[in-house]
Design a protein around this motif. Sequence first.
Motif, PDB file in Angstrom:
ATOM      1  N   LEU A 104       0.790  -1.391   0.113  1.00  0.00           N
ATOM      2  CA  LEU A 104      -0.060  -0.007   0.016  1.00  0.00           C
ATOM      3  C   LEU A 104       0.951   1.339  -0.046  1.00  0.00           C
ATOM      4  CD1 LEU A 104      -2.900   1.368   0.013  1.00  0.00           C
ATOM      5  CD2 LEU A 104      -2.698   1.097   2.610  1.00  0.00           C
ATOM      6  N   LEU A 105       1.958   1.365   0.837  1.00  0.00           N
ATOM      7  CA  LEU A 105       2.823   2.596   1.014  1.00  0.00           C
ATOM      8  C   LEU A 105       3.622   2.561  -0.644  1.00  0.00           C
ATOM      9  CD1 LEU A 105       4.452   1.861   4.431  1.00  0.00           C
ATOM     10  CD2 LEU A 105       2.836   3.769   3.710  1.00  0.00           C
ATOM     11  N   ILE A 106       3.916   1.536  -1.094  1.00  0.00           N
ATOM     12  CA  ILE A 106       4.663   1.824  -2.303  1.00  0.00           C
ATOM     13  C   ILE A 106       3.845   2.478  -3.342  1.00  0.00           C
ATOM     14  CG2 ILE A 106       5.581   0.183  -4.194  1.00  0.00           C
ATOM     15  CD1 ILE A 106       6.974  -1.458  -2.063  1.00  0.00           C
ATOM     16  N   CYS A 107       2.548   1.837  -3.287  1.00  0.00           N
ATOM     17  CA  CYS A 107       1.565   2.029  -4.465  1.00  0.00           C
ATOM     18  C   CYS A 107       1.111   3.449  -4.298  1.00  0.00           C
ATOM     19  CB  CYS A 107       0.255   1.188  -4.407  1.00  0.00           C
ATOM     20  SG  CYS A 107      -0.789   1.409  -5.787  1.00  0.00           S
ATOM     21  N   ILE A 108       0.949   3.966  -3.099  1.00  0.00           N
ATOM     22  CA  ILE A 108       0.395   5.440  -2.855  1.00  0.00           C
ATOM     23  C   ILE A 108       1.893   6.174  -3.326  1.00  0.00           C
ATOM     24  CG2 ILE A 108       0.065   7.098  -1.149  1.00  0.00           C
ATOM     25  CD1 ILE A 108      -1.851   5.211   0.223  1.00  0.00           C
ATOM     26  N   SER A 109       2.826   5.865  -2.860  1.00  0.00           N
ATOM     27  CA  SER A 109       4.204   6.740  -3.146  1.00  0.00           C
ATOM     28  C   SER A 109       4.489   6.943  -4.775  1.00  0.00           C
ATOM     29  CB  SER A 109       5.267   6.084  -2.495  1.00  0.00           C
ATOM     30  OG  SER A 109       5.234   6.049  -1.205  1.00  0.00           O
ATOM     31  N   ALA A 110       4.044   5.699  -5.279  1.00  0.00           N
ATOM     32  CA  ALA A 110       4.271   5.623  -6.798  1.00  0.00           C
ATOM     33  C   ALA A 110       3.172   6.324  -7.463  1.00  0.00           C
ATOM     34  CB  ALA A 110       4.252   4.109  -7.245  1.00  0.00           C
ATOM     35  N   GLU A 111       1.931   6.426  -7.014  1.00  0.00           N
ATOM     36  CA  GLU A 111       0.964   7.269  -7.868  1.00  0.00           C
ATOM     37  C   GLU A 111       1.363   8.657  -7.627  1.00  0.00           C
ATOM     38  OE1 GLU A 111      -0.907   6.310 -10.003  1.00  0.00           O
ATOM     39  OE2 GLU A 111      -0.984   4.033  -9.517  1.00  0.00           O
ATOM     40  N   ALA A 112       1.663   8.956  -6.283  1.00  0.00           N
ATOM     41  CA  ALA A 112       2.088  10.543  -6.063  1.00  0.00           C
ATOM     42  C   ALA A 112       3.217  10.903  -6.785  1.00  0.00           C
ATOM     43  CB  ALA A 112       2.367  10.605  -4.600  1.00  0.00           C
ATOM     44  N   TYR A 113       4.233  10.219  -6.848  1.00  0.00           N
ATOM     45  CA  TYR A 113       5.278  10.078  -7.789  1.00  0.00           C
ATOM     46  C   TYR A 113       4.964  10.632  -9.407  1.00  0.00           C
ATOM     47  CZ  TYR A 113       9.812   9.311 -10.335  1.00  0.00           C
ATOM     48  OH  TYR A 113      11.054   9.559 -11.005  1.00  0.00           O
ATOM     49  N   ASN A 114       3.926   9.811  -9.781  1.00  0.00           N
ATOM     50  CA  ASN A 114       3.499   9.979 -11.234  1.00  0.00           C
ATOM     51  C   ASN A 114       2.568  11.323 -11.073  1.00  0.00           C
ATOM     52  OD1 ASN A 114       4.684   7.669 -12.412  1.00  0.00           O
ATOM     53  ND2 ASN A 114       2.817   6.446 -11.896  1.00  0.00           N
ATOM     54  N   ALA A 115       1.917  11.502 -10.292  1.00  0.00           N
ATOM     55  CA  ALA A 115       0.969  12.836 -10.158  1.00  0.00           C
ATOM     56  C   ALA A 115       2.120  14.082 -10.082  1.00  0.00           C
ATOM     57  CB  ALA A 115       0.317  12.844  -9.008  1.00  0.00           C
ATOM     58  N   ALA A 116       3.325  13.875  -9.573  1.00  0.00           N
ATOM     59  CA  ALA A 116       4.073  15.192  -9.444  1.00  0.00           C
ATOM     60  C   ALA A 116       4.951  15.190 -10.786  1.00  0.00           C
ATOM     61  CB  ALA A 116       4.888  14.973  -8.103  1.00  0.00           C
TER      62      ALA A 116
END
Length: 145
Positions: free
Chosen positions: A41-53
Motif C-alpha cells: 500500500l505504501l509503495i502504491c501510494i508513493s508511486a502514484e504520487a510520484y506519477n502525479a508530480a
Amino acid sequence: MKNSTDLNSVGTEQAAVRVLLATADHLNATDPTAVLEAHNLLICISAEAYNAADRCGGGEGTAVSHRALAMSPERKPGVTRGQYARLIWAELEEAGHGWPDGDNDPAIPRITGIPGPRREPQPEKPPVPPRLGGGRAYLAAEAGA
C-alpha cells in the motif's frame, strides 16, 4: 506564504484525492484477489504520487503522498486489494469527492457565467430535383426538351 510541503493546502488535498483514486484503480486492476500488505500500500501510494508530480522527487510529491496516506482508510489484516479499492472509493464518496447523485446530473457541472461548448450550425441539405420517372419516360422528356 505557502510552502510546497504544506499538507493543508487545497491543491495538496485535491492531488491526494487523485492519487487515492489512481491507487484504488491500480489495486482493483492488478491482482484484486491478493491480500494487501502494508508495504504494498505504501509503495502504491508513493508511486502514484510520484506519477502525479510529473515523476519528480521534490517536495510536492512527498507532501501529496503523505496527505493521501493520511486520507486513506485503515487497512485491516487479510483485506484483499480489490476490497481495499472499494473502501477507498466509498470513503472518498462519503467525503464528497464522488460523482453526482442523480442519473441525469451532468458529470461536469456547469458554472454560472461560463458558456457551454459552441454548437456549429448544421449545413443545409441541397434540394433534390424531382424525379421524372424511370427509363423511357425520362429519355422521352430529355429528347423533347
